[in-house]
Design a protein around this motif. Sequence first.
Motif, PDB file in Angstrom:
ATOM      1  N   UNK A   8       0.834  -1.210   0.000  1.00 37.44           N
ATOM      2  CA  UNK A   8       0.000   0.000   0.000  1.00 37.44           C
ATOM      3  C   UNK A   8       0.863   1.251   0.000  1.00 37.44           C
ATOM      4  N   UNK A   9       1.911   1.274   0.828  1.00 35.93           N
ATOM      5  CA  UNK A   9       2.780   2.456   0.863  1.00 35.93           C
ATOM      6  C   UNK A   9       3.540   2.614  -0.452  1.00 35.93           C
ATOM      7  N   UNK A  13       3.406   5.893  -2.900  1.00 35.84           N
ATOM      8  CA  UNK A  13       4.629   6.592  -3.324  1.00 35.84           C
ATOM      9  C   UNK A  13       4.693   6.690  -4.841  1.00 35.84           C
ATOM     10  N   UNK A  14       4.388   5.608  -5.546  1.00 32.77           N
ATOM     11  CA  UNK A  14       4.442   5.628  -7.005  1.00 32.77           C
ATOM     12  C   UNK A  14       3.386   6.559  -7.597  1.00 32.77           C
ATOM     13  N   UNK A  15       2.220   6.644  -6.961  1.00 25.84           N
ATOM     14  CA  UNK A  15       1.202   7.593  -7.425  1.00 25.84           C
ATOM     15  C   UNK A  15       1.662   9.027  -7.180  1.00 25.84           C
ATOM     16  N   UNK A  16       2.342   9.254  -6.073  1.00 28.20           N
ATOM     17  CA  UNK A  16       2.861  10.594  -5.786  1.00 28.20           C
ATOM     18  C   UNK A  16       3.944  10.988  -6.790  1.00 28.20           C
ATOM     19  N   UNK A  20      -0.325  11.842  -9.612  1.00 25.36           N
ATOM     20  CA  UNK A  20      -1.674  11.310  -9.758  1.00 25.36           C
ATOM     21  C   UNK A  20      -2.688  12.403  -9.447  1.00 25.36           C
ATOM     22  N   UNK A  21      -3.708  12.500 -10.293  1.00 25.44           N
ATOM     23  CA  UNK A  21      -4.795  13.442 -10.005  1.00 25.44           C
ATOM     24  C   UNK A  21      -6.123  12.780 -10.316  1.00 25.44           C
ATOM     25  N   UNK A  22      -7.096  13.084  -9.476  1.00 24.62           N
ATOM     26  CA  UNK A  22      -8.427  12.515  -9.595  1.00 24.62           C
ATOM     27  C   UNK A  22      -9.427  13.653  -9.486  1.00 24.62           C
ATOM     28  N   UNK A  23     -10.264  13.810 -10.505  1.00 26.37           N
ATOM     29  CA  UNK A  23     -11.323  14.819 -10.459  1.00 26.37           C
ATOM     30  C   UNK A  23     -12.660  14.096 -10.471  1.00 26.37           C
ATOM     31  N   UNK A  24     -13.610  14.633  -9.718  1.00 21.66           N
ATOM     32  CA  UNK A  24     -14.902  13.983  -9.562  1.00 21.66           C
ATOM     33  C   UNK A  24     -15.882  14.408 -10.654  1.00 21.66           C
ATOM     34  N   UNK A  31      -2.524  10.274 -14.677  1.00 22.16           N
ATOM     35  CA  UNK A  31      -1.201  10.036 -14.136  1.00 22.16           C
ATOM     36  C   UNK A  31      -0.251  10.712 -15.110  1.00 22.16           C
ATOM     37  N   UNK A  32      -0.014  12.009 -14.861  1.00 23.67           N
ATOM     38  CA  UNK A  32       0.669  12.845 -15.835  1.00 23.67           C
ATOM     39  C   UNK A  32       2.075  12.362 -16.145  1.00 23.67           C
ATOM     40  N   UNK A  33       2.829  11.971 -15.143  1.00 20.87           N
ATOM     41  CA  UNK A  33       4.206  11.547 -15.342  1.00 20.87           C
ATOM     42  C   UNK A  33       4.338  10.060 -15.044  1.00 20.87           C
ATOM     43  N   UNK A  34       3.578   9.241 -15.748  1.00 21.15           N
ATOM     44  CA  UNK A  34       3.584   7.805 -15.531  1.00 21.15           C
ATOM     45  C   UNK A  34       4.963   7.209 -15.809  1.00 21.15           C
ATOM     46  N   UNK A  35       5.707   7.833 -16.713  1.00 20.97           N
ATOM     47  CA  UNK A  35       7.028   7.299 -17.064  1.00 20.97           C
ATOM     48  C   UNK A  35       7.993   7.371 -15.894  1.00 20.97           C
ATOM     49  N   UNK A  36       7.827   8.324 -15.009  1.00 16.57           N
ATOM     50  CA  UNK A  36       8.671   8.389 -13.811  1.00 16.57           C
ATOM     51  C   UNK A  36       8.406   7.191 -12.901  1.00 16.57           C
ATOM     52  N   UNK A  37       7.129   6.877 -12.728  1.00 12.05           N
ATOM     53  CA  UNK A  37       6.773   5.732 -11.880  1.00 12.05           C
ATOM     54  C   UNK A  37       7.299   4.436 -12.475  1.00 12.05           C
ATOM     55  N   UNK A  38       7.173   4.278 -13.782  1.00  7.97           N
ATOM     56  CA  UNK A  38       7.674   3.071 -14.438  1.00  7.97           C
ATOM     57  C   UNK A  38       9.192   2.989 -14.301  1.00  7.97           C
ATOM     58  N   UNK A  39       9.875   4.117 -14.444  1.00  8.85           N
ATOM     59  CA  UNK A  39      11.333   4.142 -14.291  1.00  8.85           C
ATOM     60  C   UNK A  39      11.763   3.743 -12.898  1.00  8.85           C
TER      61      UNK A  39
END
Length: 83
Positions: A8-9, A13-16, A20-24, A31-39
């Motif tokens: 969970x943590x 961290x990877x979403x941060x 990550x942004x969520x609008x209702x 996930x604007x910078x998904x490539x950072x999380x994948x890296x």
Amino acid sequence: MKVALFIISAIIVFLYIGHFSLTIKPFNISLMYWHRSVGVVIIVVGFIVFNAGERITGYKEGFQDGVKKSIEILERNMKSKES
């Protein structure tokens, strides 16, 4: 329990990292910078694989050194008993 907490943590961290942004209204997930999380995931997996390889190598070398020392001790004991 510790594994679930770690997972969970790690997800948080990877979403941060990926901004990550969520609008209702209208509902939108981005996930604007998904490539950072994948890296980061690739780097972490690389470190885990590297560490596992080094650990296996260490165990093999340690086992071989232990066998050599055991043989030396046995040979010394055999020589002392013969004398």
